[in-house]
Design a protein around this motif. Sequence first.
Motif, PDB file in Angstrom:
ATOM      1  N   ASN A  64      36.353  35.995  37.969  1.00  0.00           N
ATOM      2  CA  ASN A  64      36.552  34.933  36.981  1.00  0.00           C
ATOM      3  C   ASN A  64      35.723  35.175  35.728  1.00  0.00           C
ATOM      4  OD1 ASN A  64      38.367  33.628  38.625  1.00  0.00           O
ATOM      5  ND2 ASN A  64      36.831  32.264  39.507  1.00  0.00           N
ATOM      6  N   ARG A  65      34.492  35.602  35.908  1.00  0.00           N
ATOM      7  CA  ARG A  65      33.644  35.875  34.743  1.00  0.00           C
ATOM      8  C   ARG A  65      34.168  37.054  33.924  1.00  0.00           C
ATOM      9  NH1 ARG A  65      27.819  34.825  37.719  1.00  0.00           N
ATOM     10  NH2 ARG A  65      28.076  32.566  37.830  1.00  0.00           N
ATOM     11  N   VAL A  67      37.427  38.169  33.840  1.00  0.00           N
ATOM     12  CA  VAL A  67      38.715  37.804  33.243  1.00  0.00           C
ATOM     13  C   VAL A  67      38.535  36.855  32.071  1.00  0.00           C
ATOM     14  CG1 VAL A  67      40.862  36.542  33.693  1.00  0.00           C
ATOM     15  CG2 VAL A  67      40.087  38.275  35.305  1.00  0.00           C
ATOM     16  N   HIS A  68      37.636  35.896  32.207  1.00  0.00           N
ATOM     17  CA  HIS A  68      37.468  34.880  31.167  1.00  0.00           C
ATOM     18  C   HIS A  68      36.392  35.252  30.147  1.00  0.00           C
ATOM     19  CE1 HIS A  68      40.312  32.306  33.124  1.00  0.00           C
ATOM     20  NE2 HIS A  68      39.682  32.487  34.270  1.00  0.00           N
ATOM     21  N   GLY A  69      35.838  36.445  30.285  1.00  0.00           N
ATOM     22  CA  GLY A  69      34.828  36.905  29.350  1.00  0.00           C
ATOM     23  C   GLY A  69      35.454  37.534  28.110  1.00  0.00           C
ATOM     24  N   THR A  70      34.609  38.051  27.256  1.00  0.00           N
ATOM     25  CA  THR A  70      35.056  38.738  26.038  1.00  0.00           C
ATOM     26  C   THR A  70      34.334  40.081  25.945  1.00  0.00           C
ATOM     27  OG1 THR A  70      33.309  37.661  24.753  1.00  0.00           O
ATOM     28  CG2 THR A  70      35.467  36.594  24.748  1.00  0.00           C
ATOM     29  N   ARG A  94      31.614  43.709  28.963  1.00  0.00           N
ATOM     30  CA  ARG A  94      32.376  42.478  29.122  1.00  0.00           C
ATOM     31  C   ARG A  94      31.346  41.389  29.338  1.00  0.00           C
ATOM     32  NH1 ARG A  94      37.575  41.135  27.740  1.00  0.00           N
ATOM     33  NH2 ARG A  94      38.331  39.492  29.097  1.00  0.00           N
ATOM     34  N   TYR A  96      30.414  37.235  29.714  1.00  0.00           N
ATOM     35  CA  TYR A  96      30.825  35.859  29.968  1.00  0.00           C
ATOM     36  C   TYR A  96      29.614  34.985  29.683  1.00  0.00           C
ATOM     37  CZ  TYR A  96      32.428  31.652  32.331  1.00  0.00           C
ATOM     38  OH  TYR A  96      32.798  30.358  32.603  1.00  0.00           O
TER      39      TYR A  96
END
Length: 162
Positions: A64-65, A67-70, A94, A96
């Motif tokens: 989750n961190r 995938v939802h990170g930048t 990456r 988060y």
Amino acid sequence: MLSTFERLLDSNPTAAQIIFHSSASAATIREIMTSIGRNRLNKKAFDKLDKLLSRVKTQATFRNRIVHGTWMMVIKVHRHKNGTEVKRTNKWVRWYQPSDPEMVRKMMGPPKNTKLLADYQFEISRLNQLAAAAFDLGREIQVFSECIKLEPYNEAQPIGRI
């Protein structure tokens, strides 16, 4: 996990797949598997299932961190003892960002909390390690699924009349 879920339910594969892929969250699926496993597996098998599901939860948090990170470029300035810049290096990570500003402050320091930072910042080499770990975990779950033996349901008995 679907194969283990199906085995624990001891039901039609299509029915298990429908339930598994319905709107239930991953946490709910793990809770169902834990509850059924506690009832249908011997202690050794249940302990193994519990450990596997704990690892799944950890992997899901990382997933989750990630995938939802930048993506973020980290630039490090290397300095000589006298303070003059020697060189600069950079790498993509990456990232988060936790919602708690205090956690961000602790991660960035001073002093940097590298353990906490590792929970939220993922270098490419670490992404590869986590992908390999997830693959290995999937293989372990599959092997576990193939060898579990179910015991009859232990029907709950009422305490007394109401």
